[in-house]
Design an enzyme around this catalytic site. Structure first.
Site, PDB file in Angstrom:
ATOM      1  N   SER B 145       0.847  -1.189   0.000  1.00 19.47           N
ATOM      2  CA  SER B 145       0.000   0.000   0.000  1.00 19.47           C
ATOM      3  C   SER B 145       0.892   1.251   0.000  1.00 19.47           C
ATOM      4  O   SER B 145       1.779   1.346  -0.850  1.00 19.47           O
ATOM      5  CB  SER B 145      -0.936  -0.055   1.214  1.00 19.47           C
ATOM      6  OG  SER B 145      -2.033   0.795   1.035  1.00 19.47           O
ATOM      7  N   ASP B 313      -8.831  -6.837  -4.258  1.00 17.05           N
ATOM      8  CA  ASP B 313      -8.496  -5.498  -3.768  1.00 17.05           C
ATOM      9  C   ASP B 313      -9.377  -4.448  -4.453  1.00 17.05           C
ATOM     10  O   ASP B 313      -9.340  -4.289  -5.675  1.00 17.05           O
ATOM     11  CB  ASP B 313      -7.018  -5.219  -4.041  1.00 17.05           C
ATOM     12  CG  ASP B 313      -6.469  -4.029  -3.261  1.00 17.05           C
ATOM     13  OD1 ASP B 313      -7.246  -3.099  -2.957  1.00 17.05           O
ATOM     14  OD2 ASP B 313      -5.260  -4.025  -2.975  1.00 17.05           O
ATOM     15  N   HIS B 343      -7.856  -5.570   0.001  1.00 21.50           N
ATOM     16  CA  HIS B 343      -6.561  -4.891   0.121  1.00 21.50           C
ATOM     17  C   HIS B 343      -5.757  -5.343   1.342  1.00 21.50           C
ATOM     18  O   HIS B 343      -4.559  -5.576   1.253  1.00 21.50           O
ATOM     19  CB  HIS B 343      -6.831  -3.386   0.180  1.00 21.50           C
ATOM     20  CG  HIS B 343      -5.607  -2.534   0.224  1.00 21.50           C
ATOM     21  ND1 HIS B 343      -4.713  -2.485  -0.818  1.00 21.50           N
ATOM     22  CD2 HIS B 343      -5.118  -1.700   1.178  1.00 21.50           C
ATOM     23  CE1 HIS B 343      -3.730  -1.646  -0.512  1.00 21.50           C
ATOM     24  NE2 HIS B 343      -3.944  -1.163   0.695  1.00 21.50           N
ATOM     25  N   ASP B 344      -6.405  -5.436   2.493  1.00 16.75           N
ATOM     26  CA  ASP B 344      -5.705  -5.777   3.736  1.00 16.75           C
ATOM     27  C   ASP B 344      -5.106  -7.178   3.747  1.00 16.75           C
ATOM     28  O   ASP B 344      -4.429  -7.543   4.719  1.00 16.75           O
ATOM     29  CB  ASP B 344      -6.653  -5.653   4.934  1.00 16.75           C
ATOM     30  CG  ASP B 344      -6.702  -4.230   5.479  1.00 16.75           C
ATOM     31  OD1 ASP B 344      -5.953  -3.367   4.966  1.00 16.75           O
ATOM     32  OD2 ASP B 344      -7.490  -3.982   6.409  1.00 16.75           O
TER      33      ASP B 344
END
Lengths: 382, 382
Positions: B145, B313, B343-344
């Site tokens: 990220s 994501d 995403h995480d």
């Protein structure tokens, strides 16, 4: 053979539907539904006829011939030389039907007195509207997004009144992600100091900043991320520098300006109270509620239904339309809009929608309705 | 053979890096960078050595051994018996490095005096930090990220100082959609009456409601929609009724309560000024700026780089990592995290990250670095 008291001159008309008890137990007294219609009515108002009932999306209105101009009109997919197209303004909206901004029978505006309504309440109101016009059955109901949710509920709540349905870009119930992003929008409005708990109508202005903020978030779920990126990328808005030494709200990327514009446009044309009401309506969308669960409710549907989805839809991802297709009791067809545009594709991809709706019309010809539509066909001479 | 003044005891240390001129022409005077490190340093501080520099995400900190505990530690993928793992707190953050909440040399907090910073400014600050420790080269840089964005910029800004890189869950530049959703978060904070233009540090409290609202939006981009739906669906929060006759903020769906909790948790641990600063930093992420465009910049990269993406994501869709892979000058490998989490996933899918990072370590062994890493291997006895 009965005739409806339907005025299909394209102008806005309003029909009183009386007091409406909501699913959650509140009462909307003296409710009205606004509508527009195009194309001559043919057939039997209480039997087979040529009515296509079109359902608008969240901030839409009854002017379907405008917002779906590429598919409604003489010679178009929903051919008004053949079909009588009817579109109501949804309960809770602000384009003629009763909503938070409407006058309350006891004075003032409804404001915070307007209850939370479900998709089913909107369909109940529309059913009352149809009753009031002397219409007992419609040939088809079509709608996308919030209009798709209403279409789906119609087929489950009043199957005896619907021959066919076309459900676009929606799901069988709200997903947790949808509730989350929609609640973020509600929060943007209700946190605005000008919201006043929903009773801002006598104030100098409403929660304009909050409504614009909500719309900016919403718009990012209505459009595809590839399309937005292709249009704007990291470009600066003309005459502004978003890369200066300090962050400034008036020095924007082009996409910020675009979203600001979307926000301002909505503030100019839509009531914040209606936006809150209808967003909450979407949060409560769940065809499974009180019906033994989602898939049992879908399986119970007897109406031949076409499902349409968009491959890049962020708000109602395509797997949700696949879920509908897998579980509906009488799936007539499934169609995919392939478009970078995302959720809004059902409104803006005119050429594909033309093909899809022509297919829908053709499939209805070939598919028996549970109401023996075929035996009535001669009656109105399509 | 030189030794760095690096303290790898896992505790938080701070290094002065002097006055920093930003890419956009502001100055951050007396800047400091905080860091933590684990594992004994081996090798040559100015040549081949065993440093793995880990870069944290937006609201992360230098405590990588905690937030990446499944992959950092003795015997783990990033084995601290072998490697010296270093993690700084990014410039602009609030965990020890200089940011808006830090004391300004002229008194008070930086607040609105803290300039907009780019990813490149953060890398410049980290390069100064590395210089200050007497380190001329690191074996690898890894991050996801915002940490992935910094890793990518490192390989382009200071290729002579990096042997290998692993870039996770990020893109070559912000997309318009990302700028849009991030700007919605900025707006939630800056519209809060307690924001005071960023100078709220002497006020009774900061823009807590705005920061929480921003986090709720952000969280919906950090998690997968299928995962959130599977966990919460349309369930009511225990003891609350989100389907009552009137919409009430204290009668919530379970997902609302979950997002509220995420917001409150962030308010308790993070500074709103840093959130605004770092979100703007992400808006400005663009490796192509001033380098003849995106793909030319990527093609110029000489550092063997592994790219990792997550199939679900929402924030940094997988096609963005495919774009990086297609265009990077020296792609070492591409790996996909398959996870409903979104995403995480690079933070929470420990088992998959373990496999991916072990593969990264093995690939480094097999792949010549542009700095002739192989010829130095004996020097620090891996």
């Amino acid at each position: 053979m009965t005739s409806p008291t339907l005025i299909s001159d394209g102008a806005l008309h309003t029909v009183r539907i009386g007091d409406l008890s909501t699913e959650a137990g509140a009462v909307i007294s003296g409710a009205e539904i606004a509508y527009q219609a195009w194309g001559e009515f043919r057939g039997d108002a209480s039997g087979a006829n040529n009515i296509l009932l079109v359902e608008h999306a969240l901030t839409g209105d009854s002017n379907a011939a405008e917002w779906w101009c590429e598919v409604i009109g003489p010679g178009k997919a929903l051919n008004t030389d053949t079909w009588c197209v009817v579109c109501t303004n949804a309960l809770g909206s602000c384009y003629g039907s009763t909503g938070p901004a409407s006058p309350h029978p006891d004075g003032g505006r409804w404001g915070s007195r307007f209850p939370a309504i479900s998709i089913r309440d909107q369909v109940t109101a529309e059913k009352r509207f149809v009753d009031a016009l002397g219409i007992g059955r419609v040939h088809a109901i079509l709608g996308g997004s919030m209009g798709g949710a209403r279409t789906l509920e119609w087929t489950i709540m009043y199957p005896e009144m619907v021959d066919y349905a076309c459900v676009l870009a929606v799901s069988a119930r709200s997903s947790a992600w949808q509730i989350g992003i929609q609640t973020a929008q509600l929060s943007a409005i209700t946190r605005d100091p000008d919201w006043h708990g929903g009773d801002y109508y006598d104030a100098p202005h409403g929660p304009d900043a909050g409504l614009a903020a909500a719309r900016r978030i919403a718009h990012l779920t209505y459009r595809g991320e590839l399309e937005i990126d292709e249009r704007f990328g990291t470009s600066a808005q003309a005459g502004e520098n978003p890369l200066g030494p300090y962050r400034r709200d008036d020095q924007r990327f082009a996409v910020q300006s675009y979203l600001d514009h979307q926000g301002v446009k909505l503030v100019e044309r839509f009531d914040a109270g209606s936006y809150v009401t209808l967003t909450e309506t979407l949060n409560r969308h769940d065809v499974g509620r009180g019906r033994g669960g989602l898939n049992k409710a879908l399986a119970s549907s007897k109406i031949p239904t076409m499902i349409v989805g968009v491959d890049t839809d962020i708000l109602y991802p395509y797997h949700q339309q696949e879920h509908l297709s897998r579980n509906l009791g009488n799936l007539m067809a499934m169609s995919k809009l392939s478009s970078p545009v995302g959720h809004d594709a059902f409104l803006v991809e005119g050429r594909q929608m033309d093909l899809i709706l022509r297919r829908f019309i053709a499939l209805m010809e070939q598919t028996p309705s549970p109401h023996d539509f075929a035996s009535h066909r001669g009656a109105y001479d399509i």
